[in-house]
Scaffold this active site. Structure first.
Site: not given
Ligand code: UD1
Ligand code: CA
Length: 507
Positions: A19, A26, A234, A446
């Site tokens: 996003r 990010k 985000n 000059r």
């Molecule tokens: C996550 C939490 C949610 C919490 C929120 C807080 C989970 C399942 N959910 O959701 O409960 O309220 O954070 O901000 O954990 N990332 C990786 N590898 C991956 C997936 C994510 O490194 O495979 C990293 C992302 O880059 C990010 C962080 O983990 O920095 C969180 O991932 P994101 O997808 O933003 O999780 P949320 O949906 O925000």
């Molecule tokens: Ca997040």
């Protein structure tokens, strides 16, 4: 007292941040002096972790290069496919099989987190001997976040993602901040058993909690006092909101430390900047990078300083500076541009529409107007005439100009480097100085002026200029006796290349 635990920090930074709609990963987006991941690493710094692991994936090369600069002790662990936060932590721990003790996991996109808050979370976790502790917060709008689900007795039962939540769970306003402390051994145990049975088909780190609860392990919730610390980022609208929050936090800290901010709403100070007591920052001012503002200095309005040191009592007004040094009591602007290694000694002055690069301007020396100073050394108490250029570039290489102390150079001079003007020397207005001017000499370079009498009447007869000339000649013929004996500036004495009274008069 429980045994002190070995600590390992794991930062999750592999996500794309769709996003953000950016080619920059990010976690590399900047926020008042650090990247998002830089802020998170900074918050974890006081934990004294034995190891720091950063899970990288999207833009991994860029993130690795950035980490090498800001946290060379951290190890990047590559997550080729983003299969979820649980998967990310699993591969981090697989890359570090020796890790025991406390594992602190931080989402890479939670930059407002304070070091104190992480410290309290970890202290609570360790003193209670918990298997896992999550940082939670009560927020006004929990949309999109994981909810903390508690049982009737108030104990954590599970963390449910927004998209997997029931209507009743969606109404909960206690959220998961994405910051956790785990016991390494018990975390490893359950990470291997995570399912992907959820709306996103991902391994959720948050599922670790319900698994530990059903295994009868003690889990805890640590509530953050200030929910703004837990805000994630985000998209760019959220990033701008975080920037405003951080600005207010930084500004409040400096005001409480004795710095006057005349308009905090338009004052943007990087977290890496330092200000002394009684510094004054006026409106529309950005202080960035490693800038330092001394006591009693006045900066602004309309100033941007990047990696620039401003000494005590100096003033900088409506100007832009990068990598410069402004000495004590020195003055800059309005409308000056200081480039890297512009160094002004105490009480030096760089005035209006003046650009300075890689040059020293000695104590009390002045470059007041419309001038480019490049690759120069100017001694003390010298004055550089208006509209001068230090001609430093021959098209291939750069050369230096040296101006001594107590020198007075005329307006509209070109100093064709390499060239030197000695102590106490003068140069005449309009000179192109290509040869050294010895100490105490007057350098004149000059063309000799020649006046062609009556030219306008002859060649531009009938014009308004010719009529004006005629009138003037008539008038002067009539009043010539009155002006006899009056000193007339710019006549015989100065015409023809000899310096006159006005030659250096642009203080
Ligand atoms: C996550 C939490 C949610 C919490 C929120 C807080 C989970 C399942 N959910 O959701 O409960 O309220 O954070 O901000 O954990 N990332 C990786 N590898 C991956 C997936 C994510 O490194 O495979 C990293 C992302 O880059 C990010 C962080 O983990 O920095 C969180 O991932 P994101 O997808 O933003 O999780 P949320 O949906 O925000
Ligand atoms: Ca997040």
């Amino acid at each position: 007292m429980p045994e002190p635990q070995t600590r390992t920090v794991v930062v999750l930074a592999a996500g794309e941040g769709k996003r953000m709609k950016s080619s920059l990963p990010k976690v590399l987006h900047p926020l008042l002096g650090r990247t998002l991941v830089g802020h998170v690493l900074n918050a974890a710094d006081p934990l004294g972790a034995a190891r720091t692991l950063v899970v990288v994936g999207h833009g991994a090369d860029q993130v690795r290069a950035h980490l090498a600069g800001i946290a060379p002790e951290a190890t990047a662990v590559h997550q080729a496919e983003q299969l979820g936060t649980g998967h990310a932590v699993r591969i981090a721990l697989e890359a570090a099989p020796e890790v025991t003790g406390t594992v602190v996991v931080l989402n890479g996109d939670v930059p407002l987190l304070r070091p104190e808050t992480v410290g309290e979370l970890v202290a609570a976790h360790e003193s209670e001997g918990a298997a896992a502790t999550v940082l939670a917060a009560q927020v006004p709008d929990p949309t999109g976040l994981g909810r903390i689900v508690r049982d009737a007795a108030g104990r954590l039962e599970q963390i449910v993602e927004q998209r997997d939540a029931t209507a009743a769970q969606l109404a909960l306003r206690e959220i998961n901040a994405g910051i956790y402390a785990f016991d390494a051994a018990r975390l490893r145990d359950v990470l291997g058993k995570l399912s992907t049975d959820n709306d996103q088909g991902e391994e959720y780190l948050t599922d670790v909690f319900k698994m530990l609860v059903s295994a009868g392990e003690p889990v805890g919730v640590h509530l953050a006092a200030d929910h703004s610390e837990t805000l994630g980022c985000n998209d760019r609208v959220e990033l701008a909101a975080l920037r405003r929050l951080l600005r207010d936090r930084v500004n409040e800290r400096w005001m409480r430390a004795g710095v006057s901010l005349l308009d905090p709403e338009t004052t943007w100070i990087d977290v890496t900047v330092a200000l002394d007591r009684d510094a004054v920052v006026d409106q529309n001012t950005q202080l960035r990078g490693g800038s330092v503002i001394g006591s009693g200095a006045v900066v602004g309005p309309d100033v941007t300083l990047i990696d620039t040191v401003v000494g005590p009592g100096a003033t900088v007004l409506r100007s832009h500076a990068v990598g410069a040094e402004v000495g004590p009591g020195a003055s800059v602007g309005p409308y000056a541009y200081l480039r890297p290694d512009a160094r002004l000694a105490e009480r030096a002055k760089v005035g209006t529409f003046v650009e300075v690069k890689n040059s020293e301007i000695g104590a009390g020396s002045k470059v007041p107007h419309l001038t480019y100073v490049g690759d120069a050394t100017i001694g003390e108490q010298s004055n550089i005439g208006a509209a001068s250029v230090f001609v430093n570039y021959d098209g291939v290489r750069k050369h230096r100009t040296v101006i001594g102390s107590h020198a007075r150079t005329g307006a509209d001079n070109m100093f064709v480097a390499p060239v030197e003007v000695g102590d106490g020397a003068y140069t005449a207005a309009g000179s192109v100085i290509i040869e050294n001017v010895p100490a105490g000499a007057m350098g004149v370079a000059r063309a000799r002026q020649r006046n062609i009498e009556g030219w306008v009447l002859k060649r531009r007869a009938g014009t308004a200029a010719a009529e004006a000339a005629e009138r003037a000649q008539g008038a002067s013929a009539g009043t010539s006796s009155a002006s006899e004996g009056e000193p007339i500036h710019g006549t015989a004495e100065s015409v023809g290349g000899r310096p006159g009274a006005g030659d250096t008069a642009t203080e």
